[in-house]
Write a protein that holds these residues in place. Structure first.
Motif, PDB file in Angstrom:
ATOM      1  N   PHE A   1       1.119  -1.225  -0.233  1.00 36.42           N
ATOM      2  CA  PHE A   1       0.150  -0.106   0.030  1.00 36.42           C
ATOM      3  C   PHE A   1       0.691   1.359   0.080  1.00 36.42           C
ATOM      4  CE2 PHE A   1      -3.336  -3.249   1.273  1.00 36.42           C
ATOM      5  CZ  PHE A   1      -4.395  -2.459   0.643  1.00 36.42           C
ATOM      6  N   ALA A   2       1.829   1.049   0.716  1.00 34.68           N
ATOM      7  CA  ALA A   2       3.027   2.384   0.908  1.00 34.68           C
ATOM      8  C   ALA A   2       3.393   2.916  -0.519  1.00 34.68           C
ATOM      9  CB  ALA A   2       3.882   2.036   1.835  1.00 34.68           C
ATOM     10  N   GLN A   3       3.896   1.840  -1.311  1.00 34.81           N
ATOM     11  CA  GLN A   3       4.463   2.282  -2.490  1.00 34.81           C
ATOM     12  C   GLN A   3       3.297   2.610  -3.660  1.00 34.81           C
ATOM     13  OE1 GLN A   3       6.101  -1.746  -2.934  1.00 34.81           O
ATOM     14  NE2 GLN A   3       5.076  -2.423  -4.884  1.00 34.81           N
ATOM     15  N   ARG A   4       2.258   2.740  -3.311  1.00 33.81           N
ATOM     16  CA  ARG A   4       1.174   3.039  -4.068  1.00 33.81           C
ATOM     17  C   ARG A   4       0.418   4.268  -3.638  1.00 33.81           C
ATOM     18  NH1 ARG A   4       1.931  -2.276  -4.858  1.00 33.81           N
ATOM     19  NH2 ARG A   4       1.261  -3.041  -6.905  1.00 33.81           N
ATOM     20  N   MET A   5       0.994   4.811  -2.537  1.00 37.82           N
ATOM     21  CA  MET A   5       0.475   6.120  -2.183  1.00 37.82           C
ATOM     22  C   MET A   5       1.005   7.447  -2.837  1.00 37.82           C
ATOM     23  SD  MET A   5       0.142   5.760   2.141  1.00 37.82           S
ATOM     24  CE  MET A   5      -0.653   4.449   2.906  1.00 37.82           C
ATOM     25  N   THR A   6       0.245   8.141  -3.010  1.00 41.04           N
ATOM     26  CA  THR A   6       0.795   9.693  -3.495  1.00 41.04           C
ATOM     27  C   THR A   6       0.687  10.591  -2.341  1.00 41.04           C
ATOM     28  OG1 THR A   6      -1.625  10.344  -3.961  1.00 41.04           O
ATOM     29  CG2 THR A   6      -0.092   9.290  -5.668  1.00 41.04           C
ATOM     30  N   GLN A   7       1.599  11.416  -2.179  1.00 41.96           N
ATOM     31  CA  GLN A   7       2.005  12.133  -1.135  1.00 41.96           C
ATOM     32  C   GLN A   7       0.887  13.561  -1.021  1.00 41.96           C
ATOM     33  OE1 GLN A   7       5.680  13.172   0.445  1.00 41.96           O
ATOM     34  NE2 GLN A   7       6.638  11.777  -1.047  1.00 41.96           N
ATOM     35  N   THR A   8      -0.161  13.693   0.049  1.00 46.66           N
ATOM     36  CA  THR A   8      -0.898  14.430  -0.108  1.00 46.66           C
ATOM     37  C   THR A   8      -0.712  15.047   1.583  1.00 46.66           C
ATOM     38  OG1 THR A   8      -2.837  13.080   0.642  1.00 46.66           O
ATOM     39  CG2 THR A   8      -2.334  13.411  -1.762  1.00 46.66           C
ATOM     40  N   LYS A   9      -1.973  16.096   1.727  1.00 51.42           N
ATOM     41  CA  LYS A   9      -2.062  16.591   3.063  1.00 51.42           C
ATOM     42  C   LYS A   9      -2.562  15.316   3.740  1.00 51.42           C
ATOM     43  CE  LYS A   9      -6.512  18.678   2.267  1.00 51.42           C
ATOM     44  NZ  LYS A   9      -7.376  19.754   2.578  1.00 51.42           N
ATOM     45  N   TYR A  10      -3.069  14.306   3.425  1.00 57.64           N
ATOM     46  CA  TYR A  10      -3.417  13.298   4.201  1.00 57.64           C
ATOM     47  C   TYR A  10      -2.467  12.051   4.141  1.00 57.64           C
ATOM     48  CZ  TYR A  10      -8.123  15.606   3.334  1.00 57.64           C
ATOM     49  OH  TYR A  10      -8.964  16.690   3.337  1.00 57.64           O
ATOM     50  N   THR A  11      -1.293  12.050   3.888  1.00 61.12           N
ATOM     51  CA  THR A  11      -0.328  11.029   3.674  1.00 61.12           C
ATOM     52  C   THR A  11      -0.072  10.509   5.289  1.00 61.12           C
ATOM     53  OG1 THR A  11       0.784  11.997   1.999  1.00 61.12           O
ATOM     54  CG2 THR A  11       1.796  10.380   3.285  1.00 61.12           C
ATOM     55  N   VAL A  12       0.130  11.401   6.271  1.00 63.20           N
ATOM     56  CA  VAL A  12       0.218  10.775   7.556  1.00 63.20           C
ATOM     57  C   VAL A  12      -1.135  10.047   8.031  1.00 63.20           C
ATOM     58  CG1 VAL A  12       0.388  11.249  10.107  1.00 63.20           C
ATOM     59  CG2 VAL A  12       1.737  12.665   8.295  1.00 63.20           C
ATOM     60  N   LEU A  13      -2.358  10.267   7.776  1.00 63.23           N
ATOM     61  CA  LEU A  13      -3.434   9.623   8.222  1.00 63.23           C
ATOM     62  C   LEU A  13      -3.432   8.282   7.390  1.00 63.23           C
ATOM     63  CD1 LEU A  13      -6.287   9.402   9.494  1.00 63.23           C
ATOM     64  CD2 LEU A  13      -7.213  10.876   7.574  1.00 63.23           C
ATOM     65  N   LYS A  14      -3.230   8.338   6.096  1.00 61.60           N
ATOM     66  CA  LYS A  14      -3.214   6.868   5.263  1.00 61.60           C
ATOM     67  C   LYS A  14      -2.297   6.182   5.713  1.00 61.60           C
ATOM     68  CE  LYS A  14      -2.959   9.138   1.177  1.00 61.60           C
ATOM     69  NZ  LYS A  14      -2.609   9.285  -0.133  1.00 61.60           N
ATOM     70  N   LEU A  15      -0.836   6.562   6.062  1.00 63.18           N
ATOM     71  CA  LEU A  15      -0.006   5.735   6.515  1.00 63.18           C
ATOM     72  C   LEU A  15      -0.462   5.145   7.908  1.00 63.18           C
ATOM     73  CD1 LEU A  15       3.250   7.653   5.857  1.00 63.18           C
ATOM     74  CD2 LEU A  15       2.654   5.275   5.043  1.00 63.18           C
ATOM     75  N   LEU A  16      -1.082   5.864   8.793  1.00 67.94           N
ATOM     76  CA  LEU A  16      -1.588   5.603  10.063  1.00 67.94           C
ATOM     77  C   LEU A  16      -2.607   4.297  10.096  1.00 67.94           C
ATOM     78  CD1 LEU A  16      -1.849   5.816  13.121  1.00 67.94           C
ATOM     79  CD2 LEU A  16      -3.574   7.482  12.649  1.00 67.94           C
ATOM     80  N   VAL A  17      -3.615   4.606   9.020  1.00 71.18           N
ATOM     81  CA  VAL A  17      -4.626   3.399   8.930  1.00 71.18           C
ATOM     82  C   VAL A  17      -3.772   2.109   8.425  1.00 71.18           C
ATOM     83  CG1 VAL A  17      -6.731   2.863   7.596  1.00 71.18           C
ATOM     84  CG2 VAL A  17      -6.367   4.879   8.676  1.00 71.18           C
ATOM     85  N   VAL A  18      -2.978   2.200   7.435  1.00 73.16           N
ATOM     86  CA  VAL A  18      -2.185   0.973   6.832  1.00 73.16           C
ATOM     87  C   VAL A  18      -1.530   0.387   7.828  1.00 73.16           C
ATOM     88  CG1 VAL A  18      -0.547   0.190   5.189  1.00 73.16           C
ATOM     89  CG2 VAL A  18      -2.168   1.800   4.353  1.00 73.16           C
ATOM     90  N   ASN A  19      -0.631   1.324   8.513  1.00 67.69           N
ATOM     91  CA  ASN A  19       0.289   0.603   9.673  1.00 67.69           C
ATOM     92  C   ASN A  19      -0.223   0.118  11.018  1.00 67.69           C
ATOM     93  OD1 ASN A  19       3.145   1.058   9.128  1.00 67.69           O
ATOM     94  ND2 ASN A  19       2.360   2.909   8.441  1.00 67.69           N
ATOM     95  N   PHE A  20      -1.843   0.370  11.148  1.00 70.75           N
ATOM     96  CA  PHE A  20      -2.525   0.035  12.415  1.00 70.75           C
ATOM     97  C   PHE A  20      -3.022  -1.054  11.791  1.00 70.75           C
ATOM     98  CE2 PHE A  20      -5.873  -0.028  15.277  1.00 70.75           C
ATOM     99  CZ  PHE A  20      -5.151  -0.436  16.457  1.00 70.75           C
ATOM    100  N   VAL A  21      -3.684  -1.154  10.488  1.00 69.45           N
ATOM    101  CA  VAL A  21      -4.555  -2.387  10.296  1.00 69.45           C
ATOM    102  C   VAL A  21      -3.658  -3.625   9.886  1.00 69.45           C
ATOM    103  CG1 VAL A  21      -5.834  -3.123   8.475  1.00 69.45           C
ATOM    104  CG2 VAL A  21      -6.414  -0.886   9.414  1.00 69.45           C
TER     105      VAL A  21
END
Length: 203
Positions: A103-123
């Motif tokens: 999932f991380a390598q498919r993310m684009t950096q936006t103002k929600y990057t931290v939130l997206k990383l948080l969800v992926v890492n916790f799940v």
């Protein structure tokens, strides 16, 4: 399939060393055979920074060293660790690192990057690990109630896991600004394709 890169292999070894170092930082709980450690934080970081392939490799390096008898799991090693009470958690780590990286390598950096990383890492770095971890713990100690197994192997650790996911997300978002994951993977953002022309100066 893209070839393995020297840079990716070096980073995999580096993060394996980080995981080994963090394994020594642990808190033993009086009511559970599962200690609180920072190894899950290392798994989250490996997947988020290195991507699926190299993040998984870094975890497998540690597991392989442990199987060979090296004291890489909190100062302990050997097959007994990989078949002991916490084995269910350990064997889930490569899958966690792979999915986080995928999932991380498919993310684009936006103002929600931290939130997206948080969800992926916790799940995937926390919740995904518990089914096998708790199940094996219950089997190992013959815990015959679901509630007892969850108390021994899951509920006390969730707050700490959430904090680890928050820390990982903040660190990775900062790292990506100066060293994007594409530099590790040597690919164009959001793809598996090599793109040497659009990202000059990389090797």
């Amino acid at each position: 399939m893209k070839e393995w890169s020297i840079r990716g292999l070096v980073f995999s070894a580096l993060f394996a060393a980080v995981m080994i170092s963090l394994s020594s930082m642990k808190v033993v709980l009086p009511f559970s055979a599962v200690p609180i450690t920072l190894q899950t934080l290392a798994v989250m970081l490996a997947g988020s920074v290195l991507g699926a392939r190299y993040g998984t490799l870094s975890v497998l390096i540690v597991i392989g060293l442990c199987a060979a008898g090296f004291p890489v799991m909190g100062g302990k090693g050997g097959v007994s660790i990989l078949t002991g009470a916490t084995a269910g958690y350990i064997w889930a780590w490569p899958f966690a690192a792979f999915l986080i990286g995928w999932f991380a390598q498919r993310m684009t950096q936006t103002k929600y990057t931290v939130l997206k990383l948080l969800v992926v890492n916790f799940v995937f770095g926390s919740l995904l690990v518990y089914p096998s971890g708790v199940s094996w713990l219950a089997y190992f100690y013959q815990i015959d109630s679901v509630s007892g197994a969850l108390v021994a192997g899951m509920w006390p650790f969730l707050p700490g896991d959430f904090i680890k996911a928050v820390i990982c997300s903040g660190v990775v978002a900062a790292v990506w600004k100066v060293y994007p994951i594409e530099r590790i993977l040597n690919v164009k953002a959001g793809t598996w394709q090599s793109d040497e022309k659009t990202l000059p100066g990389r090797s």
